[in-house]
Design an enzyme around this catalytic site. Structure first.
Site, PDB file in Angstrom:
ATOM      1  N   ASP A 290       0.849  -1.196   0.000  1.00  0.00           N
ATOM      2  CA  ASP A 290       0.000   0.000   0.000  1.00  0.00           C
ATOM      3  C   ASP A 290       0.886   1.249   0.000  1.00  0.00           C
ATOM      4  OD1 ASP A 290      -2.129   1.829   0.447  1.00  0.00           O
ATOM      5  OD2 ASP A 290      -3.234   0.269   1.521  1.00  0.00           O
ATOM      6  N   ARG A 292      -0.345   4.351   0.182  1.00  0.00           N
ATOM      7  CA  ARG A 292      -1.075   5.531   0.631  1.00  0.00           C
ATOM      8  C   ARG A 292      -0.604   6.054   1.983  1.00  0.00           C
ATOM      9  NH1 ARG A 292      -6.961   3.026   0.352  1.00  0.00           N
ATOM     10  NH2 ARG A 292      -5.732   1.192   0.932  1.00  0.00           N
TER      11      ARG A 292
HETATM   12  N1  LIG Z   1      -3.176  -1.351  -6.819  1.00  0.00           N
HETATM   13  C1  LIG Z   1      -4.448  -1.751  -6.754  1.00  0.00           C
HETATM   14  N2  LIG Z   1      -5.360  -0.908  -6.271  1.00  0.00           N
HETATM   15  C2  LIG Z   1      -6.624  -1.344  -6.195  1.00  0.00           C
HETATM   16  C3  LIG Z   1      -7.030  -2.621  -6.614  1.00  0.00           C
HETATM   17  N3  LIG Z   1      -8.365  -2.722  -6.423  1.00  0.00           N
HETATM   18  C4  LIG Z   1      -8.765  -1.550  -5.896  1.00  0.00           C
HETATM   19  N4  LIG Z   1      -7.718  -0.719  -5.747  1.00  0.00           N
HETATM   20  C5  LIG Z   1      -7.650   0.603  -5.151  1.00  0.00           C
HETATM   21  O1  LIG Z   1      -7.727   0.414  -3.759  1.00  0.00           O
HETATM   22  C6  LIG Z   1      -8.250   1.590  -3.163  1.00  0.00           C
HETATM   23  C7  LIG Z   1      -9.381   1.179  -2.233  1.00  0.00           C
HETATM   24  O2  LIG Z   1      -9.697   2.291  -1.476  1.00  0.00           O
HETATM   25  P1  LIG Z   1     -10.695   2.365  -0.267  1.00  0.00           P
HETATM   26  O3  LIG Z   1     -11.990   1.697  -0.635  1.00  0.00           O
HETATM   27  O4  LIG Z   1     -10.726   3.792   0.205  1.00  0.00           O
HETATM   28  O5  LIG Z   1      -9.946   1.639   0.869  1.00  0.00           O
HETATM   29  P2  LIG Z   1      -9.671   0.280   1.517  1.00  0.00           P
HETATM   30  O6  LIG Z   1      -8.216   0.275   1.769  1.00  0.00           O
HETATM   31  O7  LIG Z   1     -10.263  -0.881   0.784  1.00  0.00           O
HETATM   32  O8  LIG Z   1     -10.404   0.441   2.943  1.00  0.00           O
HETATM   33  P3  LIG Z   1     -11.950   0.586   3.332  1.00  0.00           P
HETATM   34  O9  LIG Z   1     -12.771   0.560   2.081  1.00  0.00           O
HETATM   35  O10 LIG Z   1     -12.046   1.905   4.040  1.00  0.00           O
HETATM   36  O11 LIG Z   1     -12.235  -0.535   4.238  1.00  0.00           O
HETATM   37  C8  LIG Z   1      -8.671   2.501  -4.308  1.00  0.00           C
HETATM   38  O12 LIG Z   1      -7.658   3.473  -4.512  1.00  0.00           O
HETATM   39  C9  LIG Z   1      -8.739   1.563  -5.496  1.00  0.00           C
HETATM   40  O13 LIG Z   1      -8.463   2.205  -6.726  1.00  0.00           O
HETATM   41  C10 LIG Z   1      -6.037  -3.497  -7.110  1.00  0.00           C
HETATM   42  O14 LIG Z   1      -6.298  -4.640  -7.452  1.00  0.00           O
HETATM   43  N5  LIG Z   1      -4.773  -3.021  -7.168  1.00  0.00           N
END
Ligand SMILES: Nc1nc2c(ncn2[C@@H]2O[C@H](COP(=O)(O)OP(=O)(O)OP(=O)(O)O)[C@@H](O)[C@H]2O)c(=O)[nH]1
Ligand SMILES: [Zn+2]
Length: 370
Positions: A290, A292
């Site tokens: 991650d 972020r």
């Molecule tokens: N690198 C990558 N990013 C992904 C993938 N699938 C989703 N994302 C990203 O993951 C992030 C998910 O963000 P959020 O929904 O805020 O956060 P989370 O970490 O899942 O946490 P919560 O939803 O708050 O429980 C977004 O920036 C998406 O674009 C993936 O397969 N690879």
């Protein structure tokens, strides 16, 4: 009298911003540290003409800097970045080392030296692939004076500086479906390459813990309803919940692809189509689990007058970040999307590999009942 116009109160940040633009356009920049300098360029879009130019000035002394995740994929047990010598600037070999699936390391890996970590950080900030070519600029090598130059110290301080330099640039009411009293507040600063947006739903009472969600941008899920993730459902469910429960604040953060940018996320999706899970796919590309940072999100909340939050999340990293930033955090509320055939393994990976609080069995059972 001669009047000098200074371009910026913060020349260091300005230089990094220019360097980011150069990196994104596959042009080299010069990094300076004291009297020493190096020419650096990302490996994305490295064409033959540029390889030949690098070769001409490198005299056999160029090297490729690879992040720890990529070194692990190449078969090494690494937690830090490393360097591979490039006696010739050979595009095919560079691509094999930096990007090809199932490549193995083909030469000794040295520890990073001056400039190497900074060059990698510049690639990460630019949302390009985290792999860079570095050419030390010794005596006798002259480079085009119009090349962008940036000091190492400016790169190292950039994220902190951007997080601290967060300001509201505009705000206006935007009625949303199911949440007619909503206001969009746009902040400049933070991370990513764009603005950050706080959506104030209803009229939350700032004297009580405010319902808050930190939502990382997901173009595919939020906008297009991709079945591969839970983001779109979470976004809409959050707005609905806030509108029906005393309001709240949704932070829409420029952190597409867990901070890797849309191009790298779609590269990762291509790998996922070949069987890699969400974290392994990112590792192939050179990313740790991650990218972020959430500290600046706490800064946004503080600027909006929030001191205590009830956070809607399953992600322990978001809870930790807001707590460390000095907010009072209640974290008893999850926000769940619908499980689909396409996202269930993604949800399981988040639970098993990143410790997200996701009760997949419960979700599946309730979705069958519906
Ligand atoms: N690198 C990558 N990013 C992904 C993938 N699938 C989703 N994302 C990203 O993951 C992030 C998910 O963000 P959020 O929904 O805020 O956060 P989370 O970490 O899942 O946490 P919560 O939803 O708050 O429980 C977004 O920036 C998406 O674009 C993936 O397969 N690879
Ligand atoms: Zn998503």
């Amino acid at each position: 009298m001669r009047v000098v116009l200074s371009l910026s109160d913060d020349p260091a940040t300005t230089q990094v911003e220019r360097a980011i633009m150069e990196f994104r356009s596959a042009r080299p920049v010069v990094i300076d540290q004291g009297a020493e300098s190096a020419l650096v360029i990302g490996i994305e879009d490295l064409d033959e003409a540029m390889s030949a130019k690098l070769e001409a000035i490198a005299g056999g002394h160029a090297h490729l800097v690879l992040p720890p995740a990529r070194l692990r994929r190449l078969g090494l047990d690494r937690q830090v970045a490393g360097v591979v010598a490039l006696p010739v600037v050979d595009r095919a070999r560079i691509e094999t080392l930096a990007l090809k699936v199932d490549s193995r390391i083909d030469a000794p890996v040295r520890a990073v030296g001056a400039f190497d970590e900074d060059a990698l950080e510049l690639a990460r900030l630019s949302l390009v692939l985290p792999a860079v070519i570095v050419v030390p600029l010794g005596g006798g090598i002259e480079v085009d004076p119009s090349l962008t130059r940036v000091p190492t110290a400016a790169i190292r301080d950039y994220r902190r500086a951007k997080a601290a330099d967060l300001k509201i640039v505009s705000r206006a009411p935007v009625p949303l479906e199911g949440a007619p009293t909503s206001e969009f507040v746009v902040f400049r600063g933070g991370e990513g390459l764009r603005d950050q947006v706080a959506i104030i739903v209803g009229s939350p009472d700032l004297a009580k813990p405010v319902t808050v969600r930190l939502h990382s941008a997901c173009l595919t899920g939020d906008l297009f309803g991709s079945l591969k993730c839970d983001c779109g459902d979470q976004l809409r469910e959050t707005v609905r919940f806030m509108a029906q429960n005393e309001g709240g604040i949704l932070l829409y953060l420029d952190q597409e692809g867990r901070g890797n940018g849309i191009a790298n996320k779609i590269r990762a999706y291509k790998l996922q189509a070949q069987g890699y899970d969400t974290y392994d796919a990112d590792e192939v590309l050179g990313f740790d689990a991650d990218q972020r940072h959430f500290e600046y999100a706490a800064g946004m909340l503080k600027q909006l007058g929030v001191t205590a939050v009830r956070i809607l999340t399953n992600n322990p990293a978001k809870i930790d970040a807001l707590t460390k930033a000095g907010l009072d955090v209640i974290s008893d509320h999850r926000v769940l999307g619908r499980p689909t055939a396409e996202n269930v393994s993604y949800l399981a990976s988040k639970r098993d590999r990143a410790g997200h609080y996701i009760d997949i069995e419960g979700l599946l059972a309730s979705s069958i009942k519906d």
